[in-house]
Structures are given as structure tokens and as C-alpha cells.
Design an enzyme around this catalytic site. Structure first.
Site, PDB file in Angstrom:
ATOM      1  N   HIS A   1       0.799  -1.414  -0.064  1.00  0.00           N
ATOM      2  CA  HIS A   1       0.431   0.001  -0.343  1.00  0.00           C
ATOM      3  C   HIS A   1       1.044   1.249   0.447  1.00  0.00           C
ATOM      4  CE1 HIS A   1      -3.685  -1.959   1.538  1.00  0.00           C
ATOM      5  NE2 HIS A   1      -4.139  -1.377   0.401  1.00  0.00           N
TER       6      HIS A   1
ATOM      7  N   LYS B   1      -0.434   4.635   4.673  1.00  0.00           N
ATOM      8  CA  LYS B   1      -1.301   4.105   5.243  1.00  0.00           C
ATOM      9  C   LYS B   1      -0.847   3.939   6.982  1.00  0.00           C
ATOM     10  CE  LYS B   1      -3.997  -0.692   5.619  1.00  0.00           C
ATOM     11  NZ  LYS B   1      -4.673   0.105   5.211  1.00  0.00           N
TER      12      LYS B   1
HETATM   13  P1  NAD Z   1      -7.885   9.709   4.932  1.00  0.00           P
HETATM   14  O1  NAD Z   1      -6.279   9.163   6.153  1.00  0.00           O
HETATM   15  O2  NAD Z   1      -6.992  10.581   3.628  1.00  0.00           O
HETATM   16  O3  NAD Z   1      -9.157  10.036   5.207  1.00  0.00           O
HETATM   17  C1  NAD Z   1      -9.496   9.412   6.524  1.00  0.00           C
HETATM   18  C2  NAD Z   1      -9.902  10.925   7.221  1.00  0.00           C
HETATM   19  O4  NAD Z   1     -10.864  10.737   7.989  1.00  0.00           O
HETATM   20  C3  NAD Z   1      -9.736  12.293   6.974  1.00  0.00           C
HETATM   21  O5  NAD Z   1     -10.469  13.142   6.501  1.00  0.00           O
HETATM   22  C4  NAD Z   1     -10.173  13.279   8.337  1.00  0.00           C
HETATM   23  O6  NAD Z   1      -9.849  13.644   9.082  1.00  0.00           O
HETATM   24  C5  NAD Z   1     -10.886  12.434   9.122  1.00  0.00           C
HETATM   25  N1  NAD Z   1     -11.100  11.175  10.271  1.00  0.00           N
HETATM   26  C6  NAD Z   1     -10.288  10.564  10.979  1.00  0.00           C
HETATM   27  N2  NAD Z   1     -10.176  10.563  12.313  1.00  0.00           N
HETATM   28  C7  NAD Z   1     -11.103  11.957  12.346  1.00  0.00           C
HETATM   29  C8  NAD Z   1     -11.618  11.266  14.156  1.00  0.00           C
HETATM   30  N3  NAD Z   1     -11.600  11.867  14.913  1.00  0.00           N
HETATM   31  N4  NAD Z   1     -12.753  12.220  13.272  1.00  0.00           N
HETATM   32  C9  NAD Z   1     -13.780  13.397  12.516  1.00  0.00           C
HETATM   33  N5  NAD Z   1     -13.036  12.825  11.461  1.00  0.00           N
HETATM   34  C10 NAD Z   1     -11.590  12.057  11.481  1.00  0.00           C
HETATM   35  O7  NAD Z   1      -7.639   7.963   4.805  1.00  0.00           O
HETATM   36  P2  NAD Z   1      -8.142   7.544   3.479  1.00  0.00           P
HETATM   37  O8  NAD Z   1      -7.304   6.309   2.918  1.00  0.00           O
HETATM   38  O9  NAD Z   1      -9.109   8.297   3.091  1.00  0.00           O
HETATM   39  O10 NAD Z   1      -8.634   5.730   4.372  1.00  0.00           O
HETATM   40  C11 NAD Z   1     -10.014   5.504   5.181  1.00  0.00           C
HETATM   41  C12 NAD Z   1      -9.988   4.397   6.149  1.00  0.00           C
HETATM   42  O11 NAD Z   1     -10.580   3.833   5.017  1.00  0.00           O
HETATM   43  C13 NAD Z   1      -8.708   3.740   6.350  1.00  0.00           C
HETATM   44  O12 NAD Z   1      -9.100   2.909   8.147  1.00  0.00           O
HETATM   45  C14 NAD Z   1      -8.210   2.850   5.523  1.00  0.00           C
HETATM   46  O13 NAD Z   1      -7.813   1.990   6.205  1.00  0.00           O
HETATM   47  C15 NAD Z   1     -10.104   2.604   4.147  1.00  0.00           C
HETATM   48  N6  NAD Z   1      -9.847   1.461   3.630  1.00  0.00           N
HETATM   49  C16 NAD Z   1     -10.794   1.001   3.824  1.00  0.00           C
HETATM   50  C17 NAD Z   1     -11.002   0.784   2.223  1.00  0.00           C
HETATM   51  C18 NAD Z   1     -12.164  -0.484   2.180  1.00  0.00           C
HETATM   52  O14 NAD Z   1     -12.403  -1.027   0.902  1.00  0.00           O
HETATM   53  N7  NAD Z   1     -12.721  -1.356   3.301  1.00  0.00           N
HETATM   54  C19 NAD Z   1     -10.674   1.044   1.309  1.00  0.00           C
HETATM   55  C20 NAD Z   1     -10.024   1.908   0.902  1.00  0.00           C
HETATM   56  C21 NAD Z   1     -10.395   3.156   2.262  1.00  0.00           C
END
Ligand code: NAD
Length: 267
Positions: free
Chosen positions: A155, A159
Site C-alpha cells: 500500500h 497507510k
Molecule cells: P485519509 O487519512 O485520507 O482520510 C481519513 C479521513 O477521516 C480524514 O479526512 C480525517 O480528517 C477523517 N478523520 C479521521 N479521524 C477523525 C475523527 N476522529 N473525527 C473526524 N474525522 C476524522 O484515509 P483514507 O485513505 O481515505 O482511508 C480511510 C480509512 O478507510 C482507512 O482506515 C483505510 O484503511 C480505509 N480504507 C478502506 C477501504 C475499503 O474498501 N474498505 C478502501 C480504502 C481505504
């Protein structure tokens, strides 16, 4: 039928923007609220503009209290997701959760919420990965007892959890099919004098760097041959489209814990 109204938390994140794009392309669901963390500079901005889609008149808010929605899609971080699940359970709103990295106690809390609302939880929402889960069951059944099983994932450098939720789900599918307990047989990385590999273990290796969206390979290594089942994601839209499909599917369901294989009819 009217489109399902979807709120997206973590709207400013990588997945938040991909979800905005997937919702703009969907006929079954539409973005009705874009939520960011309190204090974010994005509060009050136009959600469409922030997502690079052109203005859509929807103002970004900093709390679910100010959101009008039928279903919530949440890709944030474990603590935020748990708070949002409580909000949705209290108000009886279905929820799609893509966040990864929950510990056992946090997963229990989510399952408790699923007794009150329909909740779709998946470590990976892409159609291809969910097809791989099905292929892994077959491979494990046919080859599992005669092969060493190793899972390698890569990744992007941002991550924060490892191994990926998808790699762990792949390990669970294989372990369940073989009647093994992943907690007992998983080996997370190797170093030094490890001794010879024992047949029942399932090994995990993690690569982090660059802008890799998500690569997973499960290897079944036997004497004289090996089978590899691989998935490579080249765009976050693959996850976002799956999550939007799950949101439309979840609206109007009975409370319960669902995953993407339920949504795709792969069970
Ligand atoms: P990212 O860091 O770009 O975005 C996360 C967002 O969540 C940010 O905007 C942040 O401000 C917000 N956030 C975090 N903690 C917060 C809180 N306490 N209160 C309010 N907002 C909060 O990350 P990303 O790449 O978008 O990934 C997000 C999550 O999704 C990760 O856990 C990642 O592993 C997961 N993910 C899952 C899949 C899937 O298919 N299930 C695919 C991609 C990513």
C-alpha cells in the site's frame, strides 16, 4: 425510486473524495451531506468543488447533527467510526463502514450496533477482491492441506495500519476454510533465527511506499508448483463504487451485520 440520501464522513480524506465521485455517477444514491472533522478548514466550502466535480451547492459541515441522510458511509479512523456508529444506532440509520484497523473490543462494539441498525462492514469494497475471497475458498479447499500459505500486500506510504484489513480478511477466509484459527496460526513478519516453517502457519508480509492503491497476493506454495491469487487496485473508485452500491442495498434492510459478499450475492 428516489435516490438514497447518503452522508459521507471523512469527506476531506482520500476515500471521501472518491466517494463523492462515485455518488455523482450513481443513479441509486446521491450525496446529501459531506462531513469533516471539527475545526477543518473545509467547513462551509462547497462539497462538489472540494471533490473536484464542480460546485453542487452542498455546504460541508463538521457534525452529523447537521446532516440530512438515509445512510452513512464512513471511511475515517476507528475512534471516529465508533462514535458515528453510536450516532447512527441511536437514530436508526443504516451505516456502511470501510474503516480498517479495529481491535477486537472495537469490533464487538460495532457488532452491538448491528443489533439495532443494518450495518455493512468490509475491509475491502471492490468487486474484484470479494470475488478473490470466493476463489480463495476454493483454492484453500483443494490445495490448503498440501501447501504453505503466504499473503503479501503493498500500500501507499500514508497507510497507518498493517497488515491491511484486506490481507487479514483473506487470511480469515483461508483459515476458516481449513478449520484453523487465524489468531493461532498467523505469523506477522520474520526476522533472525526463525526455525523452519511449520505447515499450519499463514504468513503475512507488508510493503509500504509510493502511491500504491492496494495490491494483495495469496500464495499456495506446494512441492513442485505454486498457485497465486492476486488483486491489484489501480483506483480508489473501485472501493467507492462498491461502498455506494452497499449503501443503496442497505437502505430498508433489517438490522444486522452484513458484508460486501451479501451485497454482491456471493454467499
Ligand atoms: P485519509 O487519512 O485520507 O482520510 C481519513 C479521513 O477521516 C480524514 O479526512 C480525517 O480528517 C477523517 N478523520 C479521521 N479521524 C477523525 C475523527 N476522529 N473525527 C473526524 N474525522 C476524522 O484515509 P483514507 O485513505 O481515505 O482511508 C480511510 C480509512 O478507510 C482507512 O482506515 C483505510 O484503511 C480505509 N480504507 C478502506 C477501504 C475499503 O474498501 N474498505 C478502501 C480504502 C481505504
Amino acid at each position: 425510486m428516489a435516490a438514497v440520501k447518503v452522508a459521507v464522513t471523512g469527506f476531506g480524506g482520500r476515500m471521501g473524495r472518491a466517494l463523492a465521485q462515485a455518488l455523482a455517477q450513481s443513479e441509486a444514491a446521491a450525496l446529501s451531506a459531506a462531513v469533516v472533522r471539527p475545526g477543518s478548514s473545509l467547513v462551509g466550502a462547497d462539497a462538489g468543488e472540494v471533490a473536484g466535480l464542480g460546485g453542487n451547492g452542498l455546504e460541508i459541515v463538521d457534525s452529523l447533527e447537521r446532516a440530512d441522510f438515509d445512510v452513512l458511509i464512513d471511511f475515517t479512523a476507528p475512534a471516529a467510526t465508533l462514535a458515528n456508529a453510536k450516532f447512527c444506532a441511536d437514530r436508526r440509520r443504516p451505516m456502511v463502514i470501510g474503516t480498517t484497523g479495529f481491535d477486537a473490543a472495537q469490533k464487538e462494539e460495532l457488532l452491538a450496533a448491528a443489533r439495532q441498525i443494518p450495518l455493512c462492514l468490509a475491509s475491502n469494497f471492490s468487486t474484484g477482491v470479494n470475488l478473490c475471497f470466493k476463489l480463495l475458498e476454493t483454492a484453500a479447499r483443494v490445495l490448503g492441506e498440501d501447501a504453505d500459505i503466504e499473503i503479501v500486500e503493498a500500500h501507499h506510504r500514508h497507510k497507518v495500519d498493517a497488515p491491511s484489513g484486506t490481507a487479514l480478511s483473506m487470511g480469515e477466509v483461508v483459515a476458516d476454510t481449513l478449520g484453523r484459527d487465524l489468531a493461532q496460526v498467523a505469523v506477522y513478519g520474520r526476522e533472525g533465527q526463525t526455525g523452519a516453517r511449520s505447515r499450519d502457519t499463514i504468513g503475512f508480509a507488508t510493503v509500504r511506499g509510493g502511491d500504491v492503491v492496494g495490491d494483495h497476493t495469496v500464495m499456495f506454495l506446494a512441492d513442485g508448483e505454486r498457485v497465486e491469487i492476486s488483486h491489484r487496485a489501480s483506483s480508489r473508485l473501485s472501493f467507492a463504487r462498491g461502498a455506494v452500491r452497499a449503501a443503496a442495498w442497505l437502505a430498508g434492510r433489517q438490522p444486522g451485520h452484513y458484508d460486501m459478499r451479501d451485497v454482491l450475492g456471493l454467499k
